[in-house]
Design a protein around this motif. Structure first.
Motif, PDB file in Angstrom:
ATOM      1  N   ASN A   2      74.241  19.245  76.601  1.00 37.78           N
ATOM      2  CA  ASN A   2      73.942  17.820  76.728  1.00 37.78           C
ATOM      3  C   ASN A   2      72.445  17.612  76.995  1.00 37.78           C
ATOM      4  O   ASN A   2      71.724  18.554  77.303  1.00 37.78           O
ATOM      5  CB  ASN A   2      74.820  17.151  77.794  1.00 37.78           C
ATOM      6  CG  ASN A   2      74.555  17.655  79.187  1.00 37.78           C
ATOM      7  OD1 ASN A   2      73.430  17.826  79.609  1.00 37.78           O
ATOM      8  ND2 ASN A   2      75.629  17.895  79.925  1.00 37.78           N
ATOM      9  N   LYS A  65      73.936  13.104  80.423  1.00 37.25           N
ATOM     10  CA  LYS A  65      75.050  14.064  80.423  1.00 37.25           C
ATOM     11  C   LYS A  65      76.081  13.735  79.353  1.00 37.25           C
ATOM     12  O   LYS A  65      76.858  14.592  78.963  1.00 37.25           O
ATOM     13  CB  LYS A  65      75.719  14.112  81.788  1.00 37.25           C
ATOM     14  CG  LYS A  65      74.872  14.780  82.842  1.00 37.25           C
ATOM     15  CD  LYS A  65      75.549  14.766  84.189  1.00 37.25           C
ATOM     16  CE  LYS A  65      74.650  15.386  85.239  1.00 37.25           C
ATOM     17  NZ  LYS A  65      75.219  15.307  86.585  1.00 37.25           N
ATOM     18  N   ASN A  66      76.085  12.490  78.861  1.00 35.38           N
ATOM     19  CA  ASN A  66      77.042  12.067  77.841  1.00 35.38           C
ATOM     20  C   ASN A  66      76.453  12.056  76.432  1.00 35.38           C
ATOM     21  O   ASN A  66      77.093  11.587  75.501  1.00 35.38           O
ATOM     22  CB  ASN A  66      77.578  10.672  78.177  1.00 35.38           C
ATOM     23  CG  ASN A  66      78.421  10.678  79.437  1.00 35.38           C
ATOM     24  OD1 ASN A  66      79.144  11.627  79.691  1.00 35.38           O
ATOM     25  ND2 ASN A  66      78.313   9.637  80.209  1.00 35.38           N
ATOM     26  N   PHE A  68      75.199  14.536  73.600  1.00 38.77           N
ATOM     27  CA  PHE A  68      75.230  15.948  73.211  1.00 38.77           C
ATOM     28  C   PHE A  68      74.247  16.180  72.076  1.00 38.77           C
ATOM     29  O   PHE A  68      74.146  15.391  71.137  1.00 38.77           O
ATOM     30  CB  PHE A  68      76.644  16.368  72.829  1.00 38.77           C
ATOM     31  CG  PHE A  68      77.536  16.402  74.037  1.00 38.77           C
ATOM     32  CD1 PHE A  68      77.665  17.559  74.782  1.00 38.77           C
ATOM     33  CD2 PHE A  68      78.203  15.268  74.451  1.00 38.77           C
ATOM     34  CE1 PHE A  68      78.457  17.592  75.920  1.00 38.77           C
ATOM     35  CE2 PHE A  68      78.998  15.287  75.590  1.00 38.77           C
ATOM     36  CZ  PHE A  68      79.123  16.455  76.329  1.00 38.77           C
TER      37      PHE A  68
END
Length: 70
Positions: A2, A65-66, A68
């Motif tokens: 990520n 973090k979301n 990729f």
């Protein structure tokens, strides 16, 4: 991997975005979409500074973090 895990100075391509629909719409409105290349310029506290084309964007580590990348 990520976007939060990418090292400063690295250029990566966005592969996928996950999360709540309203957050995804806001992220895509900033220009962060699948297939776009971004460079990680800085990581300061809870914020990541990105370069997208000729623009600079600041996003939170939680949002990163979301996202990729490859």
């Amino acid at each position: 991997m990520n976007l939060e895990e990418v090292k400063v100075g690295a250029e990566v391509m966005i592969q996928d975005l996950i999360g709540k629909e309203e957050v995804l719409r806001r992220v895509e409105a900033m220009g962060l979409r699948r297939g776009r290349k971004v460079e990680v310029l800085q990581k300061v506290g809870r914020v990541i500074l990105l370069k997208l084309n000729n623009s600079r964007l600041a996003i939170s580590r939680d949002i990163a973090k979301n996202i990729f990348v490859k």
